[in-house]
Motif scaffolding. Structure first.
Motif, PDB file in Angstrom:
ATOM      1  N   GLU A  26       0.702   4.113  -2.672  1.00 33.43           N
ATOM      2  CA  GLU A  26       0.263   5.288  -2.349  1.00 33.43           C
ATOM      3  C   GLU A  26       1.490   6.407  -2.866  1.00 33.43           C
ATOM      4  O   GLU A  26       0.933   7.500  -3.362  1.00 33.43           O
ATOM      5  CB  GLU A  26      -0.009   5.396  -0.946  1.00 33.43           C
ATOM      6  CG  GLU A  26      -1.411   4.618  -0.848  1.00 33.43           C
ATOM      7  CD  GLU A  26      -2.016   4.657   0.587  1.00 33.43           C
ATOM      8  OE1 GLU A  26      -1.112   4.776   1.492  1.00 33.43           O
ATOM      9  OE2 GLU A  26      -3.091   3.979   0.780  1.00 33.43           O
ATOM     10  N   GLN A  27       2.521   5.825  -2.540  1.00 36.26           N
ATOM     11  CA  GLN A  27       3.682   6.727  -3.044  1.00 36.26           C
ATOM     12  C   GLN A  27       3.761   7.233  -4.614  1.00 36.26           C
ATOM     13  O   GLN A  27       4.097   8.425  -4.743  1.00 36.26           O
ATOM     14  CB  GLN A  27       5.021   6.139  -2.564  1.00 36.26           C
ATOM     15  CG  GLN A  27       6.188   7.009  -2.626  1.00 36.26           C
ATOM     16  CD  GLN A  27       7.732   6.394  -2.226  1.00 36.26           C
ATOM     17  OE1 GLN A  27       7.660   5.182  -2.026  1.00 36.26           O
ATOM     18  NE2 GLN A  27       8.377   7.085  -1.706  1.00 36.26           N
TER      19      GLN A  27
ATOM     20  N   ALA B 237      -4.361   5.400  -5.186  1.00 34.44           N
ATOM     21  CA  ALA B 237      -5.248   5.159  -3.980  1.00 34.44           C
ATOM     22  C   ALA B 237      -5.658   3.677  -3.560  1.00 34.44           C
ATOM     23  O   ALA B 237      -5.940   2.949  -4.439  1.00 34.44           O
ATOM     24  CB  ALA B 237      -6.550   5.964  -4.090  1.00 34.44           C
TER      25      ALA B 237
ATOM     26  N   LYS C 258      -7.896   1.721  -0.792  1.00 32.75           N
ATOM     27  CA  LYS C 258      -8.698   1.719   0.233  1.00 32.75           C
ATOM     28  C   LYS C 258      -9.333   0.423   0.522  1.00 32.75           C
ATOM     29  O   LYS C 258      -9.380  -0.416  -0.322  1.00 32.75           O
ATOM     30  CB  LYS C 258      -9.938   2.653  -0.405  1.00 32.75           C
ATOM     31  CG  LYS C 258      -9.867   3.945  -0.766  1.00 32.75           C
ATOM     32  CD  LYS C 258      -9.656   5.041   0.156  1.00 32.75           C
ATOM     33  CE  LYS C 258      -9.844   6.440  -0.365  1.00 32.75           C
ATOM     34  NZ  LYS C 258      -8.575   7.028  -0.238  1.00 32.75           N
TER      35      LYS C 258
ATOM     36  N   SER D 200       0.722  -1.024   0.110  1.00 38.22           N
ATOM     37  CA  SER D 200      -0.118   0.171   0.095  1.00 38.22           C
ATOM     38  C   SER D 200       0.984   1.249   0.101  1.00 38.22           C
ATOM     39  O   SER D 200       0.607   2.385  -0.711  1.00 38.22           O
ATOM     40  CB  SER D 200      -0.923   0.036   1.366  1.00 38.22           C
ATOM     41  OG  SER D 200      -1.902  -0.850   1.210  1.00 38.22           O
TER      42      SER D 200
END
Length: 120
Positions: A82-83, A87, A89, A78
């Motif tokens: 995300e980096q 996204a 979730k 994750s």
């Protein structure tokens, strides 16, 4: 080159092509690598790479990370995604937003590489 080495090399090649900020499924990589129906092989081979690969860009076909949500590996995956602006979730990525759709040029490049692996 043995079939196993050629298969592994094809998988590694395809995974390296996934652009930053995009993801692909295990099945998609198998298909692109000329190994339709071998999604599990892709997962197994990713853990055997002799060189660093963007393994974190490969997910289940529904966009879910393959690791349990609370696991260290899922947290690491994750964080990498995300980096890159992807996204995540509830341990899932929306593929319509972040799924990789190779261009025609990329598909030709993959086809040429597979031909080279199978004849070399």
């Amino acid at each position: 080159m043995s079939n196993e080495n050629a298969s592994h090399s094809a998988i590694f090649f395809c995974v390296r092509l996934i652009p930053k900020g995009k993801v692909a499924s295990y099945g998609q990589i198998a298909q692109l690598a000329g190994l339709p129906g071998r999604a599990r092989l892709v997962g197994r081979v990713l853990g055997m790479s002799p060189t660093p690969l963007p393994w974190f860009r490969v997910l289940r076909s529904n966009g879910q990370l393959a690791f349990p949500e609370a696991s260290e590996t899922a947290r690491r995956q994750s964080a990498h995604l995300e980096q890159e602006g992807v996204a995540v979730k509830k341990n899932r990525v929306v593929l319509k937003n972040f799924g990789w759709q190779p261009s025609l040029d990329e598909l030709f490049l993959i086809e040429a590489e597979l031909e080279s692996l199978n004849t070399g």
